[in-house]
Design an enzyme around this catalytic site. Sequence first.
Site, PDB file in Angstrom:
ATOM      1  N   ILE A  75      34.368  46.136  48.452  1.00 21.51           N
ATOM      2  CA  ILE A  75      35.138  44.899  48.425  1.00 21.51           C
ATOM      3  C   ILE A  75      35.564  44.611  49.856  1.00 21.51           C
ATOM      4  CG2 ILE A  75      37.227  43.767  47.594  1.00 21.51           C
ATOM      5  CD1 ILE A  75      37.072  45.489  45.122  1.00 21.51           C
ATOM      6  N   CYS A  76      35.059  43.532  50.408  1.00 17.06           N
ATOM      7  CA  CYS A  76      35.392  43.164  51.783  1.00 17.06           C
ATOM      8  C   CYS A  76      36.307  41.949  51.758  1.00 17.06           C
ATOM      9  CB  CYS A  76      34.139  42.811  52.572  1.00 17.06           C
ATOM     10  SG  CYS A  76      32.954  44.143  52.644  1.00 17.06           S
ATOM     11  N   THR A  77      37.376  42.029  52.460  1.00 16.96           N
ATOM     12  CA  THR A  77      38.267  40.888  52.547  1.00 16.96           C
ATOM     13  C   THR A  77      38.914  40.826  53.919  1.00 16.96           C
ATOM     14  OG1 THR A  77      40.203  39.807  51.652  1.00 16.96           O
ATOM     15  CG2 THR A  77      40.110  42.189  51.389  1.00 16.96           C
ATOM     16  N   MET A 100      37.971  38.477  43.074  1.00 11.40           N
ATOM     17  CA  MET A 100      36.738  39.111  43.533  1.00 11.40           C
ATOM     18  C   MET A 100      36.137  40.001  42.449  1.00 11.40           C
ATOM     19  SD  MET A 100      37.732  40.065  47.451  1.00 11.40           S
ATOM     20  CE  MET A 100      36.107  40.466  48.039  1.00 11.40           C
TER      21      MET A 100
END
Length: 133
Positions: A75-77, A100
């Site tokens: 999970i990229c944020t 997401m």
Amino acid sequence: MELSKINIEGCPAGIKLLSTDNFDTWLFSIEVLGESLYQVYIFKLMFRFNTNYPISAPAVQFVIDHTAEAPIHLICTSILGTEWSPVLSMSAVCIMLQSMLTSCKVKEQPVDIDKYIWTMPDNLRKVHVLLFQ
């Protein structure tokens, strides 16, 4: 101030504040709502605040225990890194992660995850990428 607001108004749908043992660490649960691969999953998130909060982003990680697991993908944020803003609330961060997870199409780690981690510009401990197995 943010904790007082949560205690008075509550959290958004599917999100619960589980504990605030101290002002440095908060524990939330996030239920994935709607139709998705993670539908009805409940995840736990630990937020750790340093002395520069709210100027700097909190460290956020999924907590795995007998009641909760972690997503099986990266999970990229950027809002927990370069795009952090002091006006963001913990509820907003939880909603973004909930969204997401809801929109996830596959339950698998990216093929090149090891290469990605080793070439990241910032240390994982800064947590603008959340990695879970």
